[in-house]
Design a protein around this motif. Structure first.
Motif, PDB file in Angstrom:
ATOM      1  N   SER A 105       0.856  -1.192   0.000  1.00 25.52           N
ATOM      2  CA  SER A 105       0.000   0.000   0.000  1.00 25.52           C
ATOM      3  C   SER A 105       0.885   1.232   0.000  1.00 25.52           C
ATOM      4  O   SER A 105       2.078   1.163   0.322  1.00 25.52           O
ATOM      5  N   LEU A 159      -8.224   2.268   5.004  1.00 22.94           N
ATOM      6  CA  LEU A 159      -7.433   1.188   4.429  1.00 22.94           C
ATOM      7  C   LEU A 159      -6.559   0.547   5.497  1.00 22.94           C
ATOM      8  O   LEU A 159      -6.490  -0.685   5.609  1.00 22.94           O
ATOM      9  N   LEU A 207      -6.726  -3.331   6.854  1.00 21.70           N
ATOM     10  CA  LEU A 207      -5.642  -4.253   6.504  1.00 21.70           C
ATOM     11  C   LEU A 207      -4.752  -4.642   7.671  1.00 21.70           C
ATOM     12  O   LEU A 207      -4.168  -5.734   7.665  1.00 21.70           O
ATOM     13  N   GLN A 266      -2.850  -2.852  -2.954  1.00 27.04           N
ATOM     14  CA  GLN A 266      -3.944  -2.002  -2.497  1.00 27.04           C
ATOM     15  C   GLN A 266      -4.036  -0.689  -3.255  1.00 27.04           C
ATOM     16  O   GLN A 266      -3.104   0.113  -3.262  1.00 27.04           O
ATOM     17  N   ASP A 267      -5.131  -0.518  -3.962  1.00 23.06           N
ATOM     18  CA  ASP A 267      -5.646   0.783  -4.366  1.00 23.06           C
ATOM     19  C   ASP A 267      -5.005   1.375  -5.627  1.00 23.06           C
ATOM     20  O   ASP A 267      -4.141   0.792  -6.272  1.00 23.06           O
ATOM     21  N   HIS A 270      -9.874   0.318  -3.905  1.00 23.32           N
ATOM     22  CA  HIS A 270     -10.684   0.787  -2.779  1.00 23.32           C
ATOM     23  C   HIS A 270     -11.626   1.933  -3.134  1.00 23.32           C
ATOM     24  O   HIS A 270     -12.475   2.294  -2.309  1.00 23.32           O
TER      25      HIS A 270
END
Length: 591
Positions: free
Chosen positions: A95, A118, A122, A231-232, A256
């Protein structure tokens, strides 16, 4: 063969691959009875269906316990999935934001846990998996606290996983994060009427940083077969970069934020490159099926690919990517609630802190100061309520917690100034010496304090103009063990698909939102309880461990299919993403 016979055959096929009982049962009937292709693994309304009962009875005949399906999702559940279905598999999380930040303060090192949905989602997952978390190290003391390999064991005091920090230059950070990610992709994906800004130099920085993180993933991987959770929107190019160097890795990318329709997405000058990067994933997850569908439509429009809509899969460049909806959630805060005062005490503390009278109703809003959150629209709804129902002047206070965010970007500075001006105008027009209708607090608060705000509030307003999920809504519900309080929730937040008992509003409709606010203010305790109880059950059962467990079980199936293909593939070594859906194999076998 009947549909039920096909279901039983599907069970036998999956069972032969060694999947856990829970995964087998729910892989069958969820595909058949759910509104989305994403796999649901916990017992819910589908269990009540006759088809589900048939499957469970069949499982019991074969010596399995039907109670296995009635599962409580917890860290132990994730550890069992890893031990049973993914033994000795390394889990790597990637991330932009790190879960722990070290800063220099007054000649000492201060630890900061960022207020981030987030991170809050996580962090418990990574703890449960004993994994490695790779993130940008931006704290002023971050370099001082790592070892020679840029790692630090966290959480402090009870280490359970490794945080690996990646260092970026100021130019890289400006171009990749503030530039392309947050002036380009963020407004592109959120329908908030802020024009995206795309610069070639920002794109170059974005690509370079994604490459730097890919190098770090490869360096941290203990073998060729890790599971990498990307992530993202900061890392759209990363999945393909990982796949090129670790072809046997399972790469799960979770987006996300919303994914726009293909017409809006076409604005991006590097639209094909982003799609190609994401399709390096084994699995791509979104909060809602609507966003997953938008992604598939964008791929269909801009890339030569094959879309298997029935199986929620996209084939591109010889690889297949599953595209599923996995609604994210929170860790049920049992330990946190046990440490907090009761609701009455939280209310008394807050009233004393802000000088609120006993007969004043308290409405709270909690979020980053961001133009997608509808903060100004919330103020307009309050003004509309006072105009239409002046009897509420002096009897209602809106406490707006607005944590500073991306303050160097012009759009965010402008929003801050607009919010401040609006608050001043409202307080001047409707306030008095001992009463301010709006209290705006623009600073970060620790989680315990935020939960005190939730517990003290009569109403929580979540008026997002566009949101992937919005975990504030779920946190508010989880905080209310008194089963009181009203959630006023935007229809444009993914959470509105799950928290159906909230008062759902269109934040662009000021009159509608003000009427919903009035309804919340006058709602009886009995109706509040009737609405809050099912929402709390939903958040408790569909927690963050279920979100992660669903993805890990899908990853386990992909890995087992890939291993089976190697055994039956005449010596060929296919990618573990080259998936022929098992359900279709079963149909062909009995046709």
């Amino acid at each position: 063969m009947s549909d039920y016979g096909i279901e039983v055959l599907w069970i036998l096929i999956l069972a032969s691959l060694g999947l856990s009982a829970v995964a087998v049962v729910f892989s069958v009937f969820q595909r058949r009875h759910s509104h989305t292709p994403a796999v649901a693994y916990a017992a819910g309304e589908d269990v009540a269906s006759e088809a589900a009962r048939k499957v469970l009875r069949e499982f019991e005949k074969n010596g399995h316990s039907a109670d296995a399906a009635l599962i409580t999702w917890s860290p132990d559940t994730l550890r069992k999935i890893l031990a049973d279905d993914l033994p000795e598999t390394q889990v790597i999380v990637v991330s932009n934001r790190e879960p722990y930040i070290h800063n220099i303060k007054d000649d000492s090192v201060e630890l900061l846990v960022p207020a981030s949905g987030l991170v809050s989602a996580l962090e418990p997952i990574t703890r449960a998996c004993a994994g490695t978390w790779i993130a940008y190290g931006g704290g002023t003391a971050d370099r001082l606290t790592v070892d020679k390999n840029d790692r630090i064991e966290v959480p402090p005091g009870n280490p359970s996983y490794a945080l690996r920090r990646v260092w970026l230059t100021e130019e890289e950070y400006q171009g990749y994060y503030l530039g392309f990610a947050n002036e380009g992709l963020w407004p592109l994906c959120h329908i908030a009427f802020t024009r995206p800004i795309f610069r070639a130099s920002d794109w170059e920085a974005y690509e370079a940083v994604n490459r730097k993180f890919a190098d770090t993933v490869v360096a941290e991987a203990r073998n060729e077969r890790p599971i990498v959770l990307v992530q993202d929107y900061h890392f759209a190019l990363l999945p393909r970069m990982i796949r090129e160097r670790l072809p046997e890795a399972i790469v799960i990318t979770f987006w996300h934020i919303p994914w726009p329709n293909s017409e809006v997405y076409s604005i991006c000058p590097w639209r094909e490159r982003i799609l190609e990067g994401l399709l390096g994933s084994s699995i791509i997850g979104f909060h809602t099926q609507f966003h997953a569908n938008n992604f598939a439509e964008s791929v269909d429009r801009f890339l030569e690919s094959r879309i298997e809509r029935a199986d929620a899969a996209i084939s591109y460049g010889g690889q297949t990517t599953l595209v599923h909806a996995y609604p994210i959630s929170i860790e049920w805060p049992a330990e946190l609630l046990a440490k907090l005062p009761d609701v009455d005490e939280c209310r008394a503390r807050l009233r004393e802190r802000f000088g609120l009278k006993e007969d004043v109703k308290l409405c709270v809003g909690v979020e980053r100061l961001d133009y997608t959150k509808g903060i100004l629209d919330r103020f307009r709804a309050l003004e509309e309520l006072f105009t239409r129902h002046p009897e509420w002047v002096g009897k209602l206070v809106l406490l707006q917690i607005a944590a500073p965010s991306r303050g160097t970007l012009p759009a965010y500075r402008q929003l801050h100034d607009e919010c401040r001006r609006y608050v001043e105008e409202l307080n001047q027009r409707y306030g008095s010496e001992d009463y301010s209708p709006v209290l705006m607090v623009d600073k970060h608060h620790p989680q315990e304090q935020v939960y005190e705000f939730y517990r003290a509030a009569d109403i929580c307003m979540v008026t997002s103009l566009h949101d992937g999920m919005n975990l504030v809504a779920k946190e508010f519900v989880a905080a209310r063990d008194d089963e009181q309080g009203v959630l006023l929730l935007s229809t444009f937040a993914g959470a509105s698909r799950e928290l159906l008992e909230a008062l759902i509003v269109n934040p662009y409709d000021t009159a509608m939102t003000s009427e919903a606010l009035l309804q919340a203010l006058t709602m009886t305790p009995e109706e509040q309880r009737e609405r809050m109880r099912p929402m709390r059950e939903m958040v408790r059962d569909n927690n963050v461990y279920r979100w992660a467990g669903s993805m890990l079980l899908d990853a386990a199936r992909l890995r087992k299919r890939g291993d089976l293909d190697r055994v039956t593939g005449n010596g060929e070594r296919p990618s573990n993403n080259n998936v022929i859906p098992m359900f279709e194999r079963a149909r062909k076998a009995v046709s």
